[in-house]
Design a protein around this motif. Structure first.
Motif, PDB file in Angstrom:
ATOM      1  N   ASN A   1      69.264 -28.904  11.245  1.00 38.68           N
ATOM      2  CA  ASN A   1      68.066 -29.650  10.829  1.00 38.68           C
ATOM      3  C   ASN A   1      67.154 -29.930  12.015  1.00 38.68           C
ATOM      4  N   TYR A   2      67.766 -30.264  13.154  1.00 42.82           N
ATOM      5  CA  TYR A   2      66.984 -30.526  14.367  1.00 42.82           C
ATOM      6  C   TYR A   2      66.190 -29.288  14.773  1.00 42.82           C
ATOM      7  N   LEU A   3      66.841 -28.134  14.796  1.00 44.11           N
ATOM      8  CA  LEU A   3      66.163 -26.895  15.197  1.00 44.11           C
ATOM      9  C   LEU A   3      65.039 -26.547  14.233  1.00 44.11           C
ATOM     10  N   ARG A   4      65.281 -26.736  12.941  1.00 49.13           N
ATOM     11  CA  ARG A   4      64.262 -26.406  11.938  1.00 49.13           C
ATOM     12  C   ARG A   4      63.034 -27.310  12.102  1.00 49.13           C
ATOM     13  N   GLU A   5      63.260 -28.599  12.368  1.00 51.63           N
ATOM     14  CA  GLU A   5      62.161 -29.555  12.441  1.00 51.63           C
ATOM     15  C   GLU A   5      61.459 -29.562  13.795  1.00 51.63           C
ATOM     16  N   ASN A   6      62.171 -29.172  14.841  1.00 61.07           N
ATOM     17  CA  ASN A   6      61.596 -29.265  16.182  1.00 61.07           C
ATOM     18  C   ASN A   6      61.127 -27.936  16.754  1.00 61.07           C
ATOM     19  N   THR A   7      61.645 -26.835  16.239  1.00 69.14           N
ATOM     20  CA  THR A   7      61.221 -25.529  16.770  1.00 69.14           C
ATOM     21  C   THR A   7      60.547 -24.681  15.695  1.00 69.14           C
ATOM     22  N   PHE A   8      60.432 -25.227  14.467  1.00 68.29           N
ATOM     23  CA  PHE A   8      59.753 -24.547  13.363  1.00 68.29           C
ATOM     24  C   PHE A   8      60.384 -23.176  13.068  1.00 68.29           C
ATOM     25  N   CYS A   9      61.716 -23.157  13.087  1.00 67.50           N
ATOM     26  CA  CYS A   9      62.451 -21.943  12.759  1.00 67.50           C
ATOM     27  C   CYS A   9      63.023 -22.057  11.357  1.00 67.50           C
ATOM     28  N   SER A  10      63.461 -20.947  10.808  1.00 63.75           N
ATOM     29  CA  SER A  10      64.131 -20.962   9.509  1.00 63.75           C
ATOM     30  C   SER A  10      65.597 -21.345   9.690  1.00 63.75           C
ATOM     31  N   THR A  11      66.230 -21.753   8.590  1.00 64.16           N
ATOM     32  CA  THR A  11      67.665 -22.062   8.635  1.00 64.16           C
ATOM     33  C   THR A  11      68.448 -20.839   9.089  1.00 64.16           C
ATOM     34  N   GLY A  12      68.061 -19.661   8.598  1.00 64.03           N
ATOM     35  CA  GLY A  12      68.763 -18.433   8.974  1.00 64.03           C
ATOM     36  C   GLY A  12      68.707 -18.171  10.462  1.00 64.03           C
ATOM     37  N   ASP A  13      67.544 -18.411  11.090  1.00 65.65           N
ATOM     38  CA  ASP A  13      67.435 -18.214  12.539  1.00 65.65           C
ATOM     39  C   ASP A  13      68.338 -19.187  13.292  1.00 65.65           C
ATOM     40  N   ALA A  14      68.431 -20.408  12.804  1.00 66.35           N
ATOM     41  CA  ALA A  14      69.311 -21.396  13.441  1.00 66.35           C
ATOM     42  C   ALA A  14      70.772 -20.979  13.317  1.00 66.35           C
ATOM     43  N   ILE A  15      71.154 -20.491  12.128  1.00 67.89           N
ATOM     44  CA  ILE A  15      72.545 -20.094  11.899  1.00 67.89           C
ATOM     45  C   ILE A  15      72.929 -18.927  12.786  1.00 67.89           C
ATOM     46  N   LYS A  16      71.982 -18.023  13.068  1.00 78.13           N
ATOM     47  CA  LYS A  16      72.284 -16.828  13.864  1.00 78.13           C
ATOM     48  C   LYS A  16      72.814 -17.156  15.253  1.00 78.13           C
ATOM     49  N   ILE A  17      72.391 -18.286  15.814  1.00 79.18           N
ATOM     50  CA  ILE A  17      72.866 -18.640  17.153  1.00 79.18           C
ATOM     51  C   ILE A  17      74.102 -19.535  17.098  1.00 79.18           C
ATOM     52  N   MET A  18      74.513 -19.937  15.893  1.00 81.49           N
ATOM     53  CA  MET A  18      75.639 -20.845  15.759  1.00 81.49           C
ATOM     54  C   MET A  18      76.889 -20.182  15.204  1.00 81.49           C
ATOM     55  N   VAL A  19      76.701 -19.105  14.456  1.00 77.36           N
ATOM     56  CA  VAL A  19      77.822 -18.401  13.828  1.00 77.36           C
ATOM     57  C   VAL A  19      77.809 -16.966  14.331  1.00 77.36           C
ATOM     58  N   PRO A  20      78.948 -16.388  14.704  1.00 76.28           N
ATOM     59  CA  PRO A  20      78.963 -15.040  15.293  1.00 76.28           C
ATOM     60  C   PRO A  20      78.490 -13.976  14.329  1.00 76.28           C
ATOM     61  N   PRO A  21      77.948 -12.867  14.854  1.00 77.38           N
ATOM     62  CA  PRO A  21      77.500 -11.778  13.979  1.00 77.38           C
ATOM     63  C   PRO A  21      78.669 -11.181  13.212  1.00 77.38           C
ATOM     64  N   GLY A  22      78.396 -10.727  11.998  1.00 77.38           N
ATOM     65  CA  GLY A  22      79.461 -10.135  11.190  1.00 77.38           C
ATOM     66  C   GLY A  22      80.335 -11.143  10.495  1.00 77.38           C
TER      67      GLY A  22
END
Length: 810
Positions: A88-109
């Motif tokens: 929520n912080y990333l979405r509100e403060n960097t104007f990114c989508s939830t998917g973009d935030a998840i990409k850096i938090m959960v490994p690919p695949g």
């Protein structure tokens, strides 16, 4: 009770990123939870999409119009409530989508993926189809089982999705969904002696000797991985043959990939000096406060900050808590792992961009299973799913690499503050040259400050000499007379030298001495750099990678008077070899560190004194501890000073201070040479003296006078288009839209709007770019204003639009 959920679909862009409601089937109702990932049918075509469960609630009855969750993803991948707060912080403060935030938090695949494939209905009469519909039908007819993404790439229309499913609804085409499973853990076979083994079968005639040796090895070790036997020269076929005789059993088990296990452990941990001990005790007070704290560990180069950090992390782990330690460059990972693994062993995990997707997934699993106490890495390590964090360390906190340049465009320090607050932890920012913003906050009491003003065990700072290239330079050479002399002396004394150049490659480029033309990239508005290769000279664009053979004849005027302009690390390397023909010279820049672990290999080789000189870009200037280096030199200190960025002087000062600090870190006194055409520059003079406080006091007055951070925040809105006409129109009209939104709803907020104007690189990969800059104060109201501006600009403009708060490069 019937359950429903609100989810965020990960594939949606920022403008469409909102909660969507779904029913929960009865068979999943007891398993569904906040932070889980689920597969849902989305859109008119009910494409299977991965979504994050944002809310779980009870309903009295099922709404038949509401779609239902299809299934849940693996329970190994979920977000805790604290990690949801970060999304929520990333979405509100960097104007990114939830998917973009998840990409850096959960490994690919981590999740299974799905795609739709289409073929035509042979019985359909296509004569009635026209325009785009006919174009899509023909494309599918010519490419049976074409996937949805490929259709969108080939059909240049904003409503391709709608048209495809209109064709599907009239049965002109038929679609099917294909799914690809999420990546799984690797498996390996473990060999054991079979309890019922009859060893007499080994005495039968013509029994291969290899079978006897394999059984003997397994019996000797009781249990041994099959890959170990293969490493010893046996084949899997031979191992299976022994198993088929009933002598051994093969058990398949999970094998987690753990990177950096082959790095030698540095166990030479020195006892803390009195200064280090005092610093440690002071920081322990903040650790033990049971509340979130932020402290700056400000210590001169060589003062031993790493040893203090190591002991703080050790204390945290001994109390049953966890720790995150960030380093700014992958190049520093090798040395840090070597030190930290001596204490934390297999409780240490490493995360950076050089490890594979499988290694990242396995590291994530280890952390989730509470098998890890310390996570070490570059900025992405900040999102490790650790619980009960006691300390977060950001080493060399001033480095621009801690600010992401791709969505989400977050500041590591800001995210670390949130994680420290969530866990009542200590955030420790460490540097010999803190950012101006950080030192200002420490000076004004927003952060705690702890200082270390002397080098470990009283070793002296290097003697530093500023060499004026206007007087000391040699015509046509990069290395001046003074530096050449010092290199020879250092080599004769069997000591090591490092040379820094804020540039990579062989040369800045080529220039025609007749007409003055410089080869430029056809896709980007930058000159191409010259690189020497085995096959000859190449011109390479460092923005998009475009390359071509370097011309010997000017393509503009047909002159053969083409020469090099500028300089690069490859050219410096060749001059050093000419000065020191018997020396071993290593080069470390973006060209020599492209392969996995190449940085670590270079640093390991130089650390073990298998080379005499290391030449490189800024990745060699910070964090490294080379005891045998007694000469550090900046080949051309001016190269970073003529940028339009307001931080140019700060960066030059920081790099020079860090570079000088690499010399004389052991018993021998070090020396540093700074070559420059601008010897009177404040940044160069004070960098040579390692006088950070004087530099800060000069710089903070300039920042205040011109209203730059830390006295304001900066938002950069970038417009990108392949049409200059569209770009200019969108950027120009955006200023009026920005001011209208501000005056209508946020007029009490103080802002200043600049632009539009071109960034330093106007064209990049065939796209033109313009910027609008807003100075403001970052708070919830101003973020609401920026979000409204961003959404309205994105809806009403044909250009692609991005927004970045306090970018590292303006």
């Amino acid at each position: 009770m019937i359950k429903s959920v609100n989810v965020r679909v990960l594939s949606l862009p920022y403008l469409q990123d909102k909660p969507y409601s779904y029913n929960v089937p009865s068979e999943l109702s007891s398993d569904i939870f906040l932070g889980a990932f689920v597969t849902v049918p989305f859109g008119f075509h009910n494409k299977h999409e991965i979504a994050l469960v944002e809310e779980v609630f009870d309903v009295d009855s099922t709404d038949e119009k509401t779609k239902s969750v299809i299934k849940m993803s693996s329970n190994e991948y979920f977000l805790s409530e604290k990690m949801l707060e970060i999304v929520n912080y990333l979405r509100e403060n960097t104007f990114c989508s939830t998917g973009d935030a998840i990409k850096i938090m959960v490994p690919p695949g981590a999740f299974e993926t799905s795609n739709m494939f289409f073929c035509i209905n042979e019985d359909f009469d296509c004569s009635s189809l026209t325009g785009r519909r006919r174009e899509i039908f023909n494309l599918i007819n010519n490419n049976p089982n074409i996937d949805f993404d490929t259709i969108k790439k080939n059909i240049n229309a904003y409503n391709t999705t709608k048209l495809v499913f209109e064709l599907s609804s009239i049965d002109a085409i038929r679609g099917s969904i294909s799914t690809k499973s999420a990546s799984d853990t690797q498996k390996e076979y473990i060999c054991h002696v079979d309890p019922n083994a009859d060893e007499s079968v080994l005495n039968r005639p013509r029994t291969p000797e290899s079978h006897k040796l394999i059984f003997s090895r397994v019996k000797e070790t009781e249990s041994i991985p099959a890959h170990q036997l293969i490493k010893e020269g046996f084949s899997m076929a031979q191992i299976n043959a022994v198993a088929n005789k009933g002598l051994i059993t093969l058990t398949k088990i999970e094998k987690l990939r753990i990177p950096y296990t082959d790095i030698p452990v540095n166990s030479s941990i020195k006892k803390l000096s009195s200064v280090q001990e005092k610093t440690y005790n002071q920081l322990c007070e903040y650790l033990d406060s049971q509340k979130p704290e932020c402290a700056l560990l400000y210590g001169i180069t060589g003062s031993g900050k790493t040893a203090v950090i190591l002991k703080l992390v050790e204390k945290v782990v001994s109390e049953g808590k966890t720790a995150i330690v960030l380093v700014p460059e992958i190049a520093l990972t090798w040395q840090s792992v070597s030190i930290f693994s001596s204490i934390f062993k297999d409780r240490l995990a490493v995360i950076n961009s050089s490890i594979s997707g499988g290694e990242k997934a396995d590291t994530y699993r280890r952390i989730k299973r509470n098998e890890v106490s310390v996570v070490l890495g570059t900025r992405s390590a900040l999102f490790a799913p650790l619980d009960n964090i006691g300390i977060i360390v950001i080493d060399e906190e001033q480095e621009h690499t801690y600010k992401s340049e791709i969505s989400p465009k977050y500041s590591s320090v800001d995210v670390a503050k949130l994680r420290a607050k969530q866990n009542n932890a200590l955030l420790l920012l460490s540097s010999a040259t803190p950012s101006i913003e950080t030192f200002y906050r420490a000076r004004t009491g927003i952060y705690k400050m702890v200082s270390m003003g002397e080098r470990y065990n009283g070793s002296e700072l290097p003697m530093t000499e500023v060499s004026d290239l206007k007087k000391d330079g040699i015509s046509g050479k990069i290395i001046g007379e003074k530096l050449a002399e010092e290199l020879k002396t250092n080599f004769e004394n069997k000591k090591q030298s490092i040379l820094f150049l804020n540039r990579r490659g062989y040369s800045g480029g080529l220039i025609c001495k007749v007409c003055g033309s410089i080869p430029t990239c056809p896709h980007c508005s930058v000159s191409m750099s010259y690189h020497k290769t085995i096959s000859g000279g190449m011109l390479i664009c460092h923005m998009c990678g475009y390359r071509k053979t370097a011309p010997t004849i000017c393509p503009t005027c047909n002159s053969n008077k083409i020469s090099f302009t500028g300089l690069g690390t490859q050219a410096v390397e060749e001059e050093i070899k000419a000065i020191l023909p018997n020396a071993v010279v290593l080069r470390m820049d973006a060209d020599t560190t492209q392969t996995k672990k190449s940085r670590e290999d270079i640093i390991e080789k130089f650390s073990s004194h298998k080379a005499d000189v290391l030449v490189g870009t800024q990745m060699i200037t910070k964090g490294h501890n080379f005891p045998s280096v007694t000469l550090a030199a900046a080949v051309l200190a001016d190269s970073g000073m003529f940028s339009s960025d307001f931080r140019a002087g700060e960066r030059t000062f920081s790099l020079l201070t860090q570079l000088v600090g690499r010399s004389g870190r052991s018993v021998d006194t070090g020396k540093a040479i700074i070559q420059t055409y601008k010897p009177d520059s404040v940044a160069i003079q004070l960098g040579a003296k390692q006088d950070y406080v004087s530099f800060y006091e000069n710089e903070i007055l300039l920042r205040k006078a011109h209203n730059f951070p830390p006295f304001c925040d900066i938002a950069v809105i970038t417009f990108t288009s392949d049409s200059e006409e569209v770009l200019n129109n969108d950027a120009l009209t955006s200023v009026g839209l920005i001011k209208r939104i501000w005056q209508s709803n946020y007029s009490k907020l103080p802002i200043t709007v600049f632009g539009p104007f071109a960034p330093p690189i106007y064209m990049l990969k065939n796209k033109y770019r313009l910027r609008v800059v807003i100075k403001f104060k970052n708070n919830s109201n101003s973020r609401m204003m920026l979000s409204e501006i961003y959404k309205e600009l994105s809806l009403n403009k044909k250009s692609t639009i991005s927004i970045d708060i306090n970018p590292s490069d303006t």
